[in-house]
Design a protein around this motif. Sequence first.
Motif, mmCIF file in Angstrom:
data_model
loop_
_atom_site.group_PDB
_atom_site.id
_atom_site.type_symbol
_atom_site.label_atom_id
_atom_site.label_comp_id
_atom_site.label_asym_id
_atom_site.label_seq_id
_atom_site.Cartn_x
_atom_site.Cartn_y
_atom_site.Cartn_z
ATOM 1 N N GLU A 130 -3.655 -72.614 -15.623
ATOM 2 C CA GLU A 130 -3.489 -72.470 -14.183
ATOM 3 C C GLU A 130 -3.928 -73.738 -13.444
ATOM 4 N N MET A 131 -4.999 -74.344 -13.914
ATOM 5 C CA MET A 131 -5.457 -75.576 -13.288
ATOM 6 C C MET A 131 -4.460 -76.703 -13.533
ATOM 7 N N ALA A 132 -3.941 -76.797 -14.751
ATOM 8 C CA ALA A 132 -2.950 -77.830 -15.053
ATOM 9 C C ALA A 132 -1.684 -77.625 -14.233
ATOM 10 N N ARG A 133 -1.252 -76.380 -14.073
ATOM 11 C CA ARG A 133 -0.044 -76.085 -13.292
ATOM 12 C C ARG A 133 -0.233 -76.468 -11.826
ATOM 13 N N ALA A 134 -1.455 -76.271 -11.306
ATOM 14 C CA ALA A 134 -1.731 -76.633 -9.914
ATOM 15 C C ALA A 134 -1.539 -78.127 -9.674
ATOM 16 N N LEU A 135 -1.759 -78.938 -10.711
ATOM 17 C CA LEU A 135 -1.655 -80.387 -10.559
ATOM 18 C C LEU A 135 -0.222 -80.891 -10.633
ATOM 19 N N ALA A 193 11.894 -85.658 -16.083
ATOM 20 C CA ALA A 193 10.638 -86.209 -15.574
ATOM 21 C C ALA A 193 9.586 -85.116 -15.419
ATOM 22 N N ASN A 194 9.996 -83.940 -14.937
ATOM 23 C CA ASN A 194 9.062 -82.818 -14.797
ATOM 24 C C ASN A 194 8.535 -82.363 -16.154
ATOM 25 N N ARG A 195 9.406 -82.354 -17.139
ATOM 26 C CA ARG A 195 8.986 -81.940 -18.481
ATOM 27 C C ARG A 195 7.980 -82.933 -19.072
ATOM 28 N N GLU A 196 8.251 -84.211 -18.865
ATOM 29 C CA GLU A 196 7.334 -85.241 -19.367
ATOM 30 C C GLU A 196 5.968 -85.123 -18.682
ATOM 31 N N LYS A 197 5.997 -84.885 -17.378
ATOM 32 C CA LYS A 197 4.754 -84.733 -16.625
ATOM 33 C C LYS A 197 3.986 -83.500 -17.081
ATOM 34 N N ALA A 198 4.702 -82.392 -17.306
ATOM 35 C CA ALA A 198 4.065 -81.152 -17.742
ATOM 36 C C ALA A 198 3.418 -81.318 -19.106
ATOM 37 N N GLU A 199 4.101 -81.973 -20.028
ATOM 38 C CA GLU A 199 3.548 -82.175 -21.367
ATOM 39 C C GLU A 199 2.321 -83.080 -21.324
ATOM 40 N N ALA A 200 2.346 -84.079 -20.445
ATOM 41 C CA ALA A 200 1.189 -84.967 -20.315
ATOM 42 C C ALA A 200 -0.022 -84.193 -19.796
ATOM 43 N N LEU A 201 0.189 -83.303 -18.833
ATOM 44 C CA LEU A 201 -0.908 -82.496 -18.316
ATOM 45 C C LEU A 201 -1.415 -81.506 -19.356
ATOM 46 N N LEU A 202 -0.509 -80.933 -20.125
ATOM 47 C CA LEU A 202 -0.931 -80.005 -21.179
ATOM 48 C C LEU A 202 -1.763 -80.724 -22.233
ATOM 49 N N GLU A 203 -1.398 -81.948 -22.545
ATOM 50 C CA GLU A 203 -2.199 -82.707 -23.508
ATOM 51 C C GLU A 203 -3.569 -83.021 -22.921
ATOM 52 N N ARG A 204 -3.599 -83.333 -21.644
ATOM 53 C CA ARG A 204 -4.849 -83.632 -20.971
ATOM 54 C C ARG A 204 -5.786 -82.424 -20.968
ATOM 55 N N PHE A 205 -5.222 -81.220 -20.875
ATOM 56 C CA PHE A 205 -6.026 -80.002 -20.848
ATOM 57 C C PHE A 205 -6.073 -79.301 -22.214
ATOM 58 N N LEU A 206 -5.725 -80.035 -23.254
ATOM 59 C CA LEU A 206 -5.850 -79.553 -24.637
ATOM 60 C C LEU A 206 -5.003 -78.317 -24.911
ATOM 61 N N LEU A 207 -3.830 -78.247 -24.283
ATOM 62 C CA LEU A 207 -2.940 -77.101 -24.485
ATOM 63 C C LEU A 207 -1.575 -77.512 -25.042
ATOM 64 N N ILE A 208 -1.442 -78.757 -25.445
ATOM 65 C CA ILE A 208 -0.133 -79.243 -25.856
ATOM 66 C C ILE A 208 0.384 -78.506 -27.091
ATOM 67 N N LYS A 209 -0.515 -78.087 -27.974
ATOM 68 C CA LYS A 209 -0.077 -77.373 -29.174
ATOM 69 C C LYS A 209 0.403 -75.962 -28.851
ATOM 70 N N LYS A 210 0.102 -75.497 -27.648
ATOM 71 C CA LYS A 210 0.498 -74.147 -27.239
ATOM 72 C C LYS A 210 1.732 -74.146 -26.339
ATOM 73 N N LYS A 211 2.365 -75.287 -26.149
ATOM 74 C CA LYS A 211 3.402 -75.399 -25.131
ATOM 75 C C LYS A 211 4.579 -74.457 -25.365
ATOM 76 N N ASP A 212 4.884 -74.127 -26.618
ATOM 77 C CA ASP A 212 6.011 -73.248 -26.904
ATOM 78 C C ASP A 212 5.590 -71.797 -27.108
ATOM 79 N N ASP A 213 4.289 -71.501 -26.966
ATOM 80 C CA ASP A 213 3.799 -70.127 -27.083
ATOM 81 C C ASP A 213 3.950 -69.413 -25.744
ATOM 82 N N PHE A 214 4.071 -68.084 -25.815
ATOM 83 C CA PHE A 214 4.099 -67.316 -24.581
ATOM 84 C C PHE A 214 2.729 -67.381 -23.912
ATOM 85 N N ALA A 215 2.735 -67.497 -22.589
ATOM 86 C CA ALA A 215 1.470 -67.607 -21.859
ATOM 87 C C ALA A 215 0.616 -66.366 -22.037
#
Length: 367
Positions: A261-266, A227-249
Amino acid sequence: MRRTMRTNDDAAARGGVRDTERDGARDGARDADVADAKETVAGVTPTNLPSGDDRPGKPFHDLAKWATKAPEGEKLISTAYGDKVSEDLRFVKNEPGVHKPDPILVADKVTRKFGGMTAVNVDHFEIERHGITALIGPNGAGKTTFFNLMTGFDTPNTGSWTFDGHDLEHVRPERVARMGMVRTFQLTKVMSRLTVLDNMLLGAPVQLGEGMFRALVPGLWRKQEAANREKAEALLERFLLIKKKDDFAGALSGGQRKLLEMARALMSDPQLVMLDEPMAGVNPALKQSLLDHIMALREEGTTVLFVEHDINMVRHIADWVTVMAEGRIVAEGQPKSVMNDPAVIDAYLGAHANIDLGDDSVLEGLE
């Protein structure tokens, strides 16, 4: 603030998609609201604001994807929390330290000194619940230091402050975050050697697998992890970072780190989000999207306090503006009135900003 909503079935469905379950008890009732999302919600005031299961949280979820202006065939929809805050603050005096109708954060007599210099000297400060409050001021005004004090990252010399009625003196930062008040940093704090997705998962609260013995029993935490992974991916898509999810920060640009950082706060579904210069370093092409994200937070019931130097942005999205200079609050009020306040102009530009100092006669007059 007004936004638009598509009246076709596809838009109504998008309006009902949530990244996570904010409140399990309300999810079933809110799903039913999606079918009625085509209706206009108007005339919301403090006396008729929907409560409980009738709150229009679902339809507002995709505000970030809606157009700024109403395209042909779309209807205007009232932003319930925005209307409530505007109505509540309409009769509040525009003066420093003024009391608000429904404050979520209250600070009294907060001071912070570094040697002989006083960085923060706030007599009284309040943030209106469900509103977007901008904290502005010149560099060195004490804004970030004030953020640090409120969230437990620094200790004041004097003062007291409460969040949602709870005393926060001597409360550590991690406990402050668990209570529902999270913040981002002016200099982004990301785990460079972890992937973007792993950084997001760190923000999820109360993870059952975070224990030596529980980690050995996947059945206890596997469902929550999914559930946490699904939520994280949804937030990354919302903040236009989904294509970077497997890249190092560490490989992200400065602006992308701000978004991460803003997406992680949510991830923790906070009640109050404190954003320290969220637009600094963000690509101009992403700024409008980020503005819409901030406004969408309000319509999901989240209170926002942000520090920003972009006055046009502040004027565009803030319900209330507080101005700091030399550690003190020198002005508060509606954006339009604050921007014309002589104390604000003096703090930003100086008292003689509109005087032509190249004219010798003017200089003689000043002497």
